[in-house]
Design a protein around this motif. Structure first.
Motif, PDB file in Angstrom:
ATOM      1  N   UNK A 115       0.156  -1.097  -0.251  1.00 22.01           N
ATOM      2  CA  UNK A 115      -0.578   0.113  -0.051  1.00 22.01           C
ATOM      3  C   UNK A 115       1.154   1.313  -0.196  1.00 22.01           C
ATOM      4  N   UNK A 116       2.346   1.239   0.357  1.00 25.55           N
ATOM      5  CA  UNK A 116       2.970   2.083   0.354  1.00 25.55           C
ATOM      6  C   UNK A 116       2.508   3.391   1.188  1.00 25.55           C
ATOM      7  N   UNK A 117       2.503   4.710   0.692  1.00 23.63           N
ATOM      8  CA  UNK A 117       1.572   5.761   1.701  1.00 23.63           C
ATOM      9  C   UNK A 117       0.057   5.517   1.325  1.00 23.63           C
ATOM     10  N   UNK A 118      -0.494   4.773   0.973  1.00 23.66           N
ATOM     11  CA  UNK A 118      -1.884   4.885   1.004  1.00 23.66           C
ATOM     12  C   UNK A 118      -2.205   3.976   2.162  1.00 23.66           C
ATOM     13  N   UNK A 119      -3.322   5.608   3.116  1.00 24.73           N
ATOM     14  CA  UNK A 119      -3.790   5.060   4.175  1.00 24.73           C
ATOM     15  C   UNK A 119      -4.757   4.862   4.054  1.00 24.73           C
ATOM     16  N   UNK A 120      -5.898   4.008   4.887  1.00 23.10           N
ATOM     17  CA  UNK A 120      -7.473   3.986   4.247  1.00 23.10           C
ATOM     18  C   UNK A 120      -7.734   4.949   5.839  1.00 23.10           C
ATOM     19  N   UNK A 121      -8.287   5.796   5.487  1.00 22.97           N
ATOM     20  CA  UNK A 121      -8.916   6.510   6.986  1.00 22.97           C
ATOM     21  C   UNK A 121      -9.948   6.078   7.706  1.00 22.97           C
ATOM     22  N   UNK A 122     -10.184   5.462   9.143  1.00 23.88           N
ATOM     23  CA  UNK A 122     -11.225   4.957   9.605  1.00 23.88           C
ATOM     24  C   UNK A 122     -12.484   5.622   9.804  1.00 23.88           C
ATOM     25  N   UNK A 123     -12.010   7.493   9.859  1.00 26.18           N
ATOM     26  CA  UNK A 123     -13.330   8.697  10.185  1.00 26.18           C
ATOM     27  C   UNK A 123     -14.128   8.057   8.707  1.00 26.18           C
ATOM     28  N   UNK A 124     -12.677   7.920   7.769  1.00 25.61           N
ATOM     29  CA  UNK A 124     -13.694   8.052   6.211  1.00 25.61           C
ATOM     30  C   UNK A 124     -14.443   7.335   6.053  1.00 25.61           C
ATOM     31  N   UNK A 149      -4.125   9.329  -3.977  1.00 25.35           N
ATOM     32  CA  UNK A 149      -3.055  10.678  -4.330  1.00 25.35           C
ATOM     33  C   UNK A 149      -2.745  10.642  -2.436  1.00 25.35           C
ATOM     34  N   UNK A 150      -1.147  10.254  -2.257  1.00 23.52           N
ATOM     35  CA  UNK A 150      -1.147  10.200  -0.917  1.00 23.52           C
ATOM     36  C   UNK A 150      -1.085  11.697  -0.985  1.00 23.52           C
ATOM     37  N   UNK A 151      -0.633  12.125   0.619  1.00 20.74           N
ATOM     38  CA  UNK A 151      -0.472  13.409   0.784  1.00 20.74           C
ATOM     39  C   UNK A 151       1.122  14.618   0.482  1.00 20.74           C
ATOM     40  N   UNK A 152       1.700  13.828   0.545  1.00 22.23           N
ATOM     41  CA  UNK A 152       2.749  13.253   0.701  1.00 22.23           C
ATOM     42  C   UNK A 152       3.007  14.486  -1.026  1.00 22.23           C
ATOM     43  N   UNK A 153       2.436  13.308  -1.829  1.00 23.12           N
ATOM     44  CA  UNK A 153       2.161  13.765  -3.284  1.00 23.12           C
ATOM     45  C   UNK A 153       1.432  14.720  -4.400  1.00 23.12           C
TER      46      UNK A 153
END
Length: 263
Positions: free
Chosen positions: A123-132, A231-235
């Motif tokens: 997954x790299x920097x892609x994180x699945x936000x629980x609140x989302x 798109x992860x925040x860093x990109x």
């Protein structure tokens, strides 16, 4: 009858320290003192303590409780109505979290167990936000597409996820290049990228007609948590989510049949 602080603590289920705190705060001062100066509570004090504990259980602050007890007849109803509304919202939030947890359990039970190293590799920097995830589940819970997407995601193997995320990374690089080079959102390059994204969803998750794709893109533009899935925040760049949303809308207009089935 009069009761010592220890007796009140025992049968009310609160600590002596709490009773002392209520006294210092002016919320519950004992009506009497023993000859040795110890606090003594009468029946009226116990009735007031019962009210305090009732409102504490409902989540009221001590300041709110003090305000209520100044004039219970005038103040209690307004405060209770407000609390009922907040408790109802909290119950709904907890129910949504429980649904998300159940779905996480289903994914875990598929046997696709990833170590932290493997998860970063896939997954790299892609994180699945629980609140989302919670908000998305509430928003799309009656959608057949959402149910199909969750079921298919749960069935993916580790290798499936690796291929899926590899495709997504290659597409993301092309999107960033198009944006950085100033490609128009209704131009062929940007709309082709939008179409690739739509087909990616169809290939890995659920059939994605243009009207659904537009809604997904609008979610990207409106909610940073959603856009971070692609798109992860860093990109990210300022305006990139809106750029993708406009390209998706342009692609939808370009397609002859918005409800066309994907092959």
């Amino acid at each position: 009858m009069s009761y010592s602080v220890g007796q009140v603590s025992a049968f009310a289920g609160v600590t002596v320290r709490t009773l002392h705190h209520y006294d210092r705060a002016g919320l519950l001062s004992p009506s009497g003192r023993s000859g040795a100066g110890y606090r003594l509570y009468d029946d009226a004090d116990l009735a007031r303590l019962q009210q305090i504990l009732f409102y504490r259980e409902l989540g009221f602050s001590l300041d709110e409780i003090a305000e209520i007890l100044k004039d219970p007849q005038a103040n209690a109803l307004e405060y209770l109505r407000s609390r009922v509304g907040r408790l109802t919202e909290e119950i709904g939030r907890l129910q949504r979290l429980a649904e998300v947890a159940e779905q996480a359990i289903e994914v875990q039970q598929t046997g696709v167990a990833l170590t932290p190293e493997e998860r970063f590799d896939v997954f790299g920097e892609i994180v699945f936000d629980l609140s989302y995830a919670t908000d998305a589940q509430l928003k799309w819970q009656d959608s057949a597409g959402q149910k199909e997407s969750m079921a298919r995601a749960a069935s993916h193997t580790k290798e499936d996820w690796r291929r899926l995320m590899g495709e997504a990374a290659a597409w993301r690089a092309e999107l960033l290049a198009a944006f950085d080079e100033g490609e128009p959102t209704d131009g062929e390059r940007a709309t082709d990228l939008a179409e690739e994204h739509r087909l990616h969803i169809a290939r890995w998750f659920t059939t994605c007609p243009s009207d659904m794709h537009r809604r997904i893109a609008e979610d990207f533009a409106a909610d940073p948590r959603a856009f971070a899935l692609v798109v992860p925040p860093s990109q990210q760049r300022p305006g990139l989510a809106a750029y993708l949303c406009r390209a998706v809308h342009a692609n939808a207009a370009r397609r002859a049949d918005p409800e066309e089935e994907d092959g």
